[in-house]
Enzyme design. Sequence first.
Site, mmCIF file in Angstrom:
data_model
loop_
_atom_site.group_PDB
_atom_site.id
_atom_site.type_symbol
_atom_site.label_atom_id
_atom_site.label_comp_id
_atom_site.label_asym_id
_atom_site.label_seq_id
_atom_site.Cartn_x
_atom_site.Cartn_y
_atom_site.Cartn_z
ATOM 1 N N GLY A 174 0.826 -1.197 0.000
ATOM 2 C CA GLY A 174 0.000 0.000 0.000
ATOM 3 C C GLY A 174 0.861 1.247 0.000
ATOM 4 C CB CYS A 175 0.179 4.724 -1.013
ATOM 5 S SG CYS A 175 -1.470 4.946 -0.288
ATOM 6 C CE1 TYR A 176 -1.162 8.070 4.305
ATOM 7 C CE2 TYR A 176 -3.081 6.624 4.290
ATOM 8 C CZ TYR A 176 -2.542 7.898 4.283
ATOM 9 O OH TYR A 176 -3.373 8.995 4.284
ATOM 10 C CD GLU A 199 0.796 7.848 1.204
ATOM 11 O OE1 GLU A 199 -0.397 7.835 0.846
ATOM 12 O OE2 GLU A 199 1.512 6.838 1.233
#
Length: 346
Positions: free
Chosen positions: A149-151, A242
């Site tokens: 995932g991105c996080y 992010e």
Amino acid sequence: MSKRIRTAILGASGYTGADLVRLALTHPQIEITALAANSKAGQSMAAIWPHFAPYQLPDLTAAEAVDFAAIDVVFGCLPHAASASLLSTIPDCTVIDLSADFRLKSAETYAQWYGNAHPSPHLLPAAVYGLSEFARDDLVEAQLIACPGCYPTAVLLALVPLLEAGLITPARITINALSGVTGAGRAAKEANLFAEVAEAVHPYGLGHHRHMPEIEQQLGLAAGEAVTISFTPHLIPINRGELVTCIVEMAAGETPASLRAALASRYAEEPFVHLLPEGKAPATRMVRGSNHAVVNVFPDRIAGRAIVVAAIDNLVKGSSGQAIQNMNIALGLPETMGLEAAPLFP
């Protein structure tokens, strides 16, 4: 490899799928053979994404209608559950899944956090968790790759080297994370309307965000023991980008300088992960539109603690770019192929 890689991108009408198409168009080995989006089947990509008007691309089709016998690599940019249900039926392809379906090794944990039984639990042991910089050996010739995932990508790049070296305490990690609106997907949602998002910052998933078990799983592997984090994500009024701020407790005798030294050593030869000069704070503008990540360490005013900050583009290094990086590694191509574009600024 001289033969073109026949590629299918499933979920091409979403932000992640569209960014994968954008990157694939400049990859010298990829041939975009099929594009799928069930809700947009029959339409052209240019009708959905006007910026693709200059390019000759296949029309969108239903995912089930793709002739997978003519495909070498499948990128799954589908929602969780739907992704595993379809991808588990595809034979003889390299499958790179960008959903959450194959990231967690425990089907029970998946059911707890995603609200449904895992569609293909028998495939979980075979899935390679594709944090590229830490999975190269496992990625070679892998048939099923789970893109992080991105996080988790941002957090793991910041903290895995420090946990592996025993420089920080696994029991006390607090993470505040911020993401652009594309991280919420393209589906129409009232909360994502311009008037709702602009000029505001919104915390969400308080105490129970779905990326938490993924982060804990991978940090635990790095630490060699169970890790429980405090994690609070925030939606911020930008399209892409992010940033994570990780507050950590250092092991006895360690300093922010020793943490920086460990990151400098680990990422010295990495093409996409960069330790910034001392005192320089990572910012999303440094990586926008690129597969790069930037990280740095700062002293906290509380003795024994440090602040580790990392920034990525959530759609590239946090998703589609890392997927192509994983494909390159799996197929024995130069790792940076198709990902050489510099960040966009301003």
